[in-house]
Design a protein around this motif. Sequence first.
Motif, short mmCIF file in Angstrom:
data_model
loop_
_atom_site.label_atom_id
_atom_site.label_comp_id
_atom_site.label_asym_id
_atom_site.label_seq_id
_atom_site.Cartn_x
_atom_site.Cartn_y
_atom_site.Cartn_z
N SER A 286 0.83 -1.20 0.00
CA SER A 286 0.00 0.00 0.00
C SER A 286 0.87 1.25 0.00
O SER A 286 1.77 1.40 0.83
N GLY A 287 0.61 2.15 -0.93
CA GLY A 287 1.36 3.39 -1.04
C GLY A 287 2.61 3.33 -1.87
O GLY A 287 3.25 4.36 -2.10
N SER A 288 2.99 2.15 -2.36
CA SER A 288 4.25 2.02 -3.09
C SER A 288 4.22 2.76 -4.43
O SER A 288 5.23 3.33 -4.85
N VAL A 289 3.09 2.76 -5.12
CA VAL A 289 3.01 3.45 -6.40
C VAL A 289 3.06 4.96 -6.20
O VAL A 289 3.67 5.69 -6.99
N SER A 290 2.43 5.46 -5.15
CA SER A 290 2.51 6.90 -4.85
C SER A 290 3.93 7.30 -4.51
O SER A 290 4.41 8.37 -4.93
N ILE A 291 4.62 6.46 -3.74
CA ILE A 291 6.02 6.76 -3.41
C ILE A 291 6.88 6.72 -4.67
O ILE A 291 7.80 7.52 -4.84
N ALA A 292 6.57 5.78 -5.58
CA ALA A 292 7.32 5.72 -6.84
C ALA A 292 7.11 6.98 -7.67
O ALA A 292 8.05 7.48 -8.31
N ALA A 293 5.88 7.50 -7.67
CA ALA A 293 5.63 8.75 -8.41
C ALA A 293 6.42 9.91 -7.82
O ALA A 293 6.96 10.76 -8.55
N THR A 294 6.50 9.95 -6.49
CA THR A 294 7.31 11.00 -5.85
C THR A 294 8.79 10.84 -6.17
O THR A 294 9.50 11.83 -6.43
N GLN A 295 9.26 9.59 -6.17
CA GLN A 295 10.66 9.33 -6.51
C GLN A 295 10.96 9.71 -7.95
O GLN A 295 12.04 10.22 -8.27
N TRP A 296 10.00 9.49 -8.84
CA TRP A 296 10.16 9.86 -10.25
C TRP A 296 10.35 11.37 -10.40
O TRP A 296 11.23 11.83 -11.13
N ALA A 297 9.54 12.13 -9.68
CA ALA A 297 9.68 13.58 -9.76
C ALA A 297 11.04 14.03 -9.21
O ALA A 297 11.68 14.94 -9.76
N LYS A 298 11.50 13.38 -8.14
CA LYS A 298 12.81 13.74 -7.59
C LYS A 298 13.93 13.40 -8.57
O LYS A 298 14.88 14.17 -8.74
N ASN A 299 13.84 12.25 -9.23
CA ASN A 299 14.86 11.86 -10.20
C ASN A 299 14.95 12.84 -11.35
O ASN A 299 16.04 13.17 -11.84
N LEU A 300 13.78 13.31 -11.80
CA LEU A 300 13.79 14.27 -12.91
C LEU A 300 14.44 15.58 -12.50
O LEU A 300 15.20 16.18 -13.28
N ARG A 301 14.16 16.04 -11.29
CA ARG A 301 14.78 17.29 -10.84
C ARG A 301 16.28 17.11 -10.63
O ARG A 301 17.08 18.02 -10.90
N ARG A 302 16.68 15.94 -10.15
CA ARG A 302 18.09 15.71 -9.84
C ARG A 302 18.92 15.53 -11.11
O ARG A 302 20.02 16.07 -11.23
N THR A 303 18.40 14.76 -12.07
CA THR A 303 19.18 14.45 -13.27
C THR A 303 18.91 15.39 -14.42
O THR A 303 19.66 15.39 -15.41
N ARG A 304 17.82 16.18 -14.34
CA ARG A 304 17.42 17.10 -15.41
C ARG A 304 17.16 16.37 -16.73
O ARG A 304 17.33 16.93 -17.81
N VAL A 305 16.77 15.13 -16.64
CA VAL A 305 16.37 14.39 -17.83
C VAL A 305 14.95 14.82 -18.22
O VAL A 305 14.07 14.92 -17.37
#
Length: 958
Positions: free
Chosen positions: A359-378
């Motif tokens: 429970s909540g793993s997909v929401s956490i993955a969406a948050t991690q995705w946004a962080k990865n985009l900001r960090r790597t600027r991909v």
Amino acid sequence: MSGSPTTGSPSPTPGSSGSGSGSGEPSFAALRGQLQEAAAAFADGPGALEGILLGMVDDVDRAVREPLEIFPVCHHSPASALAMARRLREKQPRVVYLELCEDMAPLLTELRNCRLPVAVQAFASDVDGFPAEWAPLSVVAPVTEASAEYQAIAYALDTPGVELVLVDRSSDHVFQWDGRHGEHSPEEPSAPADGAPEPEAALHGEAVGVEIGDLRPRFAELEEHLLRHGKVRHWSEWWHQYVEVPLGSSDHDAYRQVMFLVGSLFRRLAPGDRDRVRVDEDRERYMWTRMREHLAATGADPEDCLYVCGAFHAASRVEEFGVAGGGSYVIPPRSATTWQHGLIPSSHTAIEAQFGLASGSVSIAATQWAKNLRRTRVRPYRLDGQGGTKKSRAAAKAAAPAVPTAATETAPDRLTGFLRQPPVLDTLDEAELLGWSVEIVRAARRGGYPASTADAIAVFETSILLAGVRDRAKPTPYDFQDAAITCIEKDAVPGRRDVRRLVEIMMGGDRVGRVGYDALPPLARDVHDRLAPLGLKLQQRGVRRALLDMDAHPELRACSDVLWMLRRLMPHGTARPIMGERKLGERSIQESWDLALGTHERSLIELGYEGVSIEQVLEQRLRREAYGPRATTAGVLAAVEDATLYLRGGRLADELGAHALVVLAGERTVDGAPEVLRRMRGLLAYYRTAEPVLPPWVESFVKAGYAHYCTLLPMAFTDEDATVGQVAAMLGFLFGMESLALSLGCDRAQLELAVAQSRPTDPERTALLWAARVQLGALSRGELRERCAQLLANPMAVPAYPRYLSGFVHALVPVPGLADVVVEAVSNAFGRLPDRVLLPWLPTLITTLRSGAADLAPLLTREAGRLFPARLAALDTWVPPWRAEPSATPPAAGAVGVGADRGAALLFAHPATLDAVAGLLGCDGPWAGLGSEASDGAELVRRHPDTADAWGSLLAEG
């Protein structure tokens, strides 16, 4: 990260980026040597362990050497999505092969009209080639923005000259191979604290889910070992900590080789389930066969292609593997089932429930995705117009085709360095953790928890403590969730959501997708168009209140018709009437509705698979219900009523009514008699007021029903499986429809003979038979009262008296005129029985009347109100009518009383009246004076003095 380059390794070809997709031959000699030494140390020599470890390296080596580049992914993994976006911009492939059901390809272009997450669905309501009990069949493939498959789809659809080819088995083959057995078992139930599932968790219904990257150990002991030594609670947390986070910072080669290795590990350590292994291998043979067919048909260069599949299937060992693979696999034909395809809304909770994620793993993955985009600027790929927004110029420029650049020579073996490097310890981000702690306390207060600033501090410190216990320098969202539950939830959940759910919402929430208007099937668009006069945003989730004043706005009557049909076809809560009703012969002029079409959008879309309009779907369903193998007479009559209510009757109602005759003739039980009686009474009342003449099927049904129930009546009185209510309903049909049946040519002697042949043995049916005989004239009311008195006077019969009363109460269905006798029977029981008998019997009486007279209680209440005095003061002098003394002695035979003399005088003064009565009774003769030459009329007066008294009283009052 970078291992030592192998001496003599050829440099990669241009455009391969060292991935091994060209002619390079990467070597894993160093890794093989290390694993051999490890196997010898841990297993006391080479053996099974060495074979597994070296086999994993061979799997990675084989996948890396394949000319057609394989891109292994894990479903809804931000690291996979990030690596996919980066690789697509670098390689710019011309053909993308995607592991997804090949029959879902036409629907992918409609994703741009939706707000993610949504699911591509294949649906079949009528099955041909599968067991009937499997219907309806449904397959869904959910798509989120933080998934590798969406990146591949968006790139292929919005980049000119790129072809997207789905190569996985069709939806039909999913059921051919897997049957009804799901491949996923939930780690934890996605439910709130009160135990009721979230509405979003049911968005996929009972559909079978297909996904890219089913990457989870199938060996229970291995998963338990990983969770225990990783100090985590469930698989989603282990993957996030030990795979997701490290791969988020790795390069393309390391990512591919690690995913190949993980897929090979889980595959080689899977239990020997032959059926599941067969399905996995057949899927891989299917996909490689489709890819080779496409390459042969189009002449595409494998160097310009990219194969996106789950890591579990990437390290395949089937003979058909690779563009140069062999084998003679023949794709089996599909069944004759007709499949419908569409898009349905999805949500993070629905995906978790579908695929067994925490429970909540997909929401956490969406948050991690946004962080990865900001960090790597991909810059990720996003479909043009996705979610109602327009693509920016920068994104459009980035999506344009680019010339692949030659990569520098890199070491092909990236696994050795990756596996030997120590874990990266992220530094504590105090600002982020502090913001989480403050936000969860604020959310807990809104949810009814007595949280305070001290709880925020406790959550902050406990998160750091838990992370340290688990060998992590930076608390993960899962550590924070555990800390919040420990510090805030205490021992009770005051609101609808517990703290676990509040953390999931805070971390990103349960994002719910929406299918755009243009992507809806024709029926759904038609419904929204016809309800447009209401002026409501019906595609939004939640409840909308609609007020319809059809007297002031006649155009809203069409909306009312649609809403009533939706109420009949859609799940409960989609269209709920607050004010107004629709019955036979009745139409409301004002209505109020609670509408939740956006919440139940999946059901509306699936309704569109059955037809192009709701009228067509309703007609199909009514026919299916009426002509089904389990159809009953009551069910067919219900279909007739619905056809009249919602489709204006006409041809369909007449057809279904005629079919009801066929079904009635085939029934040999009386189980549906109460429902048949109720619906037939309503239809008769409607047709008599709304139609100039009765439809032919109604007349035929009454005649057939009269004969049918007369035939079954003697058997029903003795059948133990038939209830007294069902027998009473049969008699209600016979007595209620008797006048119409006799006018249509039925014979009353058939009913009299059926009643005479009935021999019930239990008290309830005996009382019911007595009532039927009273109705037929075979038993007088006085005799019935005398029998009731005998029962009360017999001590052996007193315990069974409540059951006799139950029979009398049910007798009010066919003989409502006996209400005064039932009231009298109950009153006599209270008046004559002693307390020692009455008090133990009273609970049984109340239970009997409550269970058997729920719908007949108003009739008994009205009759009691008519018989009993209206005021308390009159009760002392009140004498029950059945105990009243006769006012005068009945006249002797041949004598005429005073009332008779007065009535006779009035009758002779108006001879026309007496002539009419005598003519009806079959008497005909001349008038004469009152004396020895009395006429036939005078003789009738003398023989029936009670009648003369009644006539005299009426005429005197007039």
